[in-house]
Motif scaffolding. Sequence first.
Motif, PDB file in Angstrom:
ATOM      1  N   LYS A 208       0.827  -1.219  -0.149  1.00  0.00           N
ATOM      2  CA  LYS A 208       0.059   0.031  -0.084  1.00  0.00           C
ATOM      3  C   LYS A 208       0.752   1.289   0.173  1.00  0.00           C
ATOM      4  O   LYS A 208       0.400   2.342  -0.304  1.00  0.00           O
ATOM      5  N   PHE A 209       2.111   1.140   0.519  1.00  0.00           N
ATOM      6  CA  PHE A 209       2.918   2.444   0.345  1.00  0.00           C
ATOM      7  C   PHE A 209       3.762   2.507  -0.669  1.00  0.00           C
ATOM      8  O   PHE A 209       4.414   3.530  -1.010  1.00  0.00           O
ATOM      9  N   SER A 210       4.048   1.394  -1.490  1.00  0.00           N
ATOM     10  CA  SER A 210       4.749   1.511  -2.796  1.00  0.00           C
ATOM     11  C   SER A 210       4.197   2.370  -3.852  1.00  0.00           C
ATOM     12  O   SER A 210       2.912   2.690  -3.848  1.00  0.00           O
ATOM     13  N   GLY A 211       5.100   2.914  -4.449  1.00  0.00           N
ATOM     14  CA  GLY A 211       4.590   4.252  -5.451  1.00  0.00           C
ATOM     15  C   GLY A 211       5.767   5.158  -5.734  1.00  0.00           C
ATOM     16  O   GLY A 211       6.751   5.179  -5.116  1.00  0.00           O
ATOM     17  N   ASP A 212       5.462   5.966  -6.430  1.00  0.00           N
ATOM     18  CA  ASP A 212       6.259   7.259  -6.801  1.00  0.00           C
ATOM     19  C   ASP A 212       5.743   8.316  -5.974  1.00  0.00           C
ATOM     20  O   ASP A 212       4.693   8.615  -6.274  1.00  0.00           O
ATOM     21  N   TYR A 213       6.839   9.218  -5.323  1.00  0.00           N
ATOM     22  CA  TYR A 213       6.247  10.580  -4.450  1.00  0.00           C
ATOM     23  C   TYR A 213       7.260  11.511  -4.930  1.00  0.00           C
ATOM     24  O   TYR A 213       8.221  11.266  -4.988  1.00  0.00           O
ATOM     25  N   THR A 214       6.445  12.475  -5.325  1.00  0.00           N
ATOM     26  CA  THR A 214       7.253  13.896  -6.010  1.00  0.00           C
ATOM     27  C   THR A 214       6.995  15.157  -5.173  1.00  0.00           C
ATOM     28  O   THR A 214       6.018  15.172  -4.732  1.00  0.00           O
ATOM     29  N   SER A 215       8.020  15.761  -5.423  1.00  0.00           N
ATOM     30  CA  SER A 215       7.696  17.225  -4.982  1.00  0.00           C
ATOM     31  C   SER A 215       8.702  18.129  -6.017  1.00  0.00           C
ATOM     32  O   SER A 215       9.943  18.576  -5.879  1.00  0.00           O
ATOM     33  N   GLY A 216       7.923  18.437  -7.203  1.00  0.00           N
ATOM     34  CA  GLY A 216       8.492  19.147  -8.177  1.00  0.00           C
ATOM     35  C   GLY A 216       9.184  18.127  -9.305  1.00  0.00           C
ATOM     36  O   GLY A 216       9.229  17.089  -9.062  1.00  0.00           O
ATOM     37  N   GLU A 217       9.497  18.636 -10.361  1.00  0.00           N
ATOM     38  CA  GLU A 217      10.088  17.964 -11.311  1.00  0.00           C
ATOM     39  C   GLU A 217      11.481  16.982 -11.117  1.00  0.00           C
ATOM     40  O   GLU A 217      11.461  15.959 -11.564  1.00  0.00           O
ATOM     41  N   MET A 218      12.217  17.508 -10.319  1.00  0.00           N
ATOM     42  CA  MET A 218      13.561  16.701 -10.195  1.00  0.00           C
ATOM     43  C   MET A 218      13.687  15.936  -8.775  1.00  0.00           C
ATOM     44  O   MET A 218      14.806  15.846  -8.306  1.00  0.00           O
ATOM     45  N   ASN A 219      12.376  16.087  -7.954  1.00  0.00           N
ATOM     46  CA  ASN A 219      12.574  15.419  -6.693  1.00  0.00           C
ATOM     47  C   ASN A 219      11.807  14.324  -6.663  1.00  0.00           C
ATOM     48  O   ASN A 219      10.505  14.282  -6.644  1.00  0.00           O
ATOM     49  N   ILE A 220      12.314  13.092  -6.254  1.00  0.00           N
ATOM     50  CA  ILE A 220      11.299  11.848  -6.123  1.00  0.00           C
ATOM     51  C   ILE A 220      11.760  10.910  -4.936  1.00  0.00           C
ATOM     52  O   ILE A 220      12.913  10.893  -4.560  1.00  0.00           O
ATOM     53  N   VAL A 221      10.854  10.386  -4.232  1.00  0.00           N
ATOM     54  CA  VAL A 221      10.926   9.236  -3.342  1.00  0.00           C
ATOM     55  C   VAL A 221      10.226   8.006  -3.941  1.00  0.00           C
ATOM     56  O   VAL A 221       9.051   8.132  -4.134  1.00  0.00           O
ATOM     57  N   SER A 222      10.862   7.241  -4.584  1.00  0.00           N
ATOM     58  CA  SER A 222      10.396   5.750  -4.877  1.00  0.00           C
ATOM     59  C   SER A 222      10.356   4.625  -4.145  1.00  0.00           C
ATOM     60  O   SER A 222      11.350   4.501  -3.726  1.00  0.00           O
ATOM     61  N   ILE A 223       9.206   4.183  -3.804  1.00  0.00           N
ATOM     62  CA  ILE A 223       9.182   3.031  -3.113  1.00  0.00           C
ATOM     63  C   ILE A 223       8.767   1.835  -3.600  1.00  0.00           C
ATOM     64  O   ILE A 223       7.763   1.788  -4.457  1.00  0.00           O
ATOM     65  N   ARG A 224       9.404   0.687  -3.659  1.00  0.00           N
ATOM     66  CA  ARG A 224       9.130  -0.576  -4.125  1.00  0.00           C
ATOM     67  C   ARG A 224       8.811  -1.600  -3.180  1.00  0.00           C
ATOM     68  O   ARG A 224       9.577  -1.934  -1.828  1.00  0.00           O
ATOM     69  N   ASP A 225       8.198  -3.035  -3.273  1.00  0.00           N
ATOM     70  CA  ASP A 225       8.047  -3.975  -2.609  1.00  0.00           C
ATOM     71  C   ASP A 225       9.582  -4.439  -2.278  1.00  0.00           C
ATOM     72  O   ASP A 225      10.466  -4.531  -3.063  1.00  0.00           O
ATOM     73  N   GLY A 226       9.520  -5.055  -0.938  1.00  0.00           N
ATOM     74  CA  GLY A 226      10.827  -5.802  -0.495  1.00  0.00           C
ATOM     75  C   GLY A 226      10.681  -7.142  -0.582  1.00  0.00           C
ATOM     76  O   GLY A 226       9.845  -7.544  -1.426  1.00  0.00           O
ATOM     77  N   ASP A 227      11.588  -7.968  -0.065  1.00  0.00           N
ATOM     78  CA  ASP A 227      11.549  -9.190  -0.095  1.00  0.00           C
ATOM     79  C   ASP A 227      10.439  -9.962   0.619  1.00  0.00           C
ATOM     80  O   ASP A 227       9.966 -10.874   0.518  1.00  0.00           O
ATOM     81  N   ASP A 228      10.051  -9.023   1.842  1.00  0.00           N
ATOM     82  CA  ASP A 228       8.828  -9.512   2.600  1.00  0.00           C
ATOM     83  C   ASP A 228       8.059  -8.246   2.671  1.00  0.00           C
ATOM     84  O   ASP A 228       8.280  -7.199   2.347  1.00  0.00           O
ATOM     85  N   ALA A 229       6.726  -8.754   3.583  1.00  0.00           N
ATOM     86  CA  ALA A 229       5.947  -7.188   3.829  1.00  0.00           C
ATOM     87  C   ALA A 229       6.600  -6.596   4.900  1.00  0.00           C
ATOM     88  O   ALA A 229       5.897  -5.365   5.002  1.00  0.00           O
ATOM     89  N   LYS A 230       7.679  -6.806   5.539  1.00  0.00           N
ATOM     90  CA  LYS A 230       8.335  -5.892   6.605  1.00  0.00           C
ATOM     91  C   LYS A 230       9.486  -5.025   5.820  1.00  0.00           C
ATOM     92  O   LYS A 230      10.046  -4.036   6.448  1.00  0.00           O
ATOM     93  N   THR A 231       9.748  -5.098   4.594  1.00  0.00           N
ATOM     94  CA  THR A 231      10.848  -4.321   3.874  1.00  0.00           C
ATOM     95  C   THR A 231      10.529  -3.726   2.870  1.00  0.00           C
ATOM     96  O   THR A 231       9.367  -4.008   2.117  1.00  0.00           O
ATOM     97  N   PHE A 232      11.131  -2.886   2.416  1.00  0.00           N
ATOM     98  CA  PHE A 232      10.948  -2.165   1.047  1.00  0.00           C
ATOM     99  C   PHE A 232      12.250  -1.628   0.334  1.00  0.00           C
ATOM    100  O   PHE A 232      13.127  -1.327   0.832  1.00  0.00           O
ATOM    101  N   GLN A 233      12.237  -1.610  -1.039  1.00  0.00           N
ATOM    102  CA  GLN A 233      13.206  -0.834  -1.752  1.00  0.00           C
ATOM    103  C   GLN A 233      12.834   0.515  -1.795  1.00  0.00           C
ATOM    104  O   GLN A 233      11.968   0.765  -2.017  1.00  0.00           O
ATOM    105  N   PHE A 234      13.876   1.361  -1.900  1.00  0.00           N
ATOM    106  CA  PHE A 234      13.475   2.760  -2.257  1.00  0.00           C
ATOM    107  C   PHE A 234      14.893   3.379  -3.038  1.00  0.00           C
ATOM    108  O   PHE A 234      15.764   3.124  -3.125  1.00  0.00           O
TER     109      PHE A 234
END
Length: 313
Positions: A208-234
């Motif tokens: 539910k928290f995975s996705g791309d979060y932006t603040s202007g053209e050149m600012n991004i926080v990208s969240i993707r699924d991790g190996d399990d429900a407790k981890t994430f790639q960013f």
Amino acid sequence: MKRFLLLLLAIGVLAACKSKKKAGSGNEPMTFEDFQALFTPGNLPYRLTPDTLQLKLADSLRLDTAALRFLTDTLPKGDFTKNEGVKFYPLQRISGSVVDYVVVKAAGRSQSVGYLCFLDKKGKYLNRIRGASTGSADGTVTSLQIDSKNVVKISSETKLSGSRSALKEDFYMVNPDGTVTLIMTNSNGPTNAGQIFNPIDTLPRKHKFSGDYTSGEMNIVSIRDGDDAKTFQFFITFSKDNGNCKGELSGKGHYIAGNRGEYKDKESSCGISFQFSAGRVSIREIGGCGAYRGIKCFFEGGFVKKAEKKKKK
């Protein structure tokens, strides 16, 4: 008896005088240990920016001919004219996994350049690459970064019209013989400085928290699924102060109580706190992340989640 005491005293004075001779002076040649001592010891990750190169250093720190013989007499070749009177200064020495590194600043009238020199484990010079510079003829500035895995990144930025800029990033692997192998190149292209290369873009985003979060053209926080429900790639990248201060960081975080996440770098004190809410994420540093950003800005702020494009059936 007095003669014997005077003889011992004379021997002691001579020994003391000999011990106070400066390394590399007179008939005593500079040793490799003397050469190493000229550089500030450091650890990975390491970063060298144009701002650092612009800092003035005392002439007393300059490398002389005796020190430069441990490197190469063609160190500044191709970057300066013959009449520029280039001065060389020692910056950093770092022990790597495959080779060791020494960083040398070359200061001329037209620009300052930071060279990353490779030495084998016995101190033999192998090769060098041009790591950072304050500006070439076309206005391009470059910066150097070595991560904890010894991957070397050379970033080149060229100013375009208005506040736009074109960024190119080359990633290299260093071989035991001092040669480098190009692993990957990221570029936003010379005509589209608003494009961001996202290295984790294709990873799953079912959480539910995975996705791309932006603040202007050149600012991004990208969240993707991790190996399990407790981890994430960013992946985080930002550009502030009209492109004068930038940062980039990627890694694996873990979710903690509530809507919070956290990342801690195993190789340094860098840490990032993530606070998720409805369609937003806020980040802040919880450790020193200076190796991954400019000295006048931080990993912080609020970002809004972008709507994911629906796939066509």
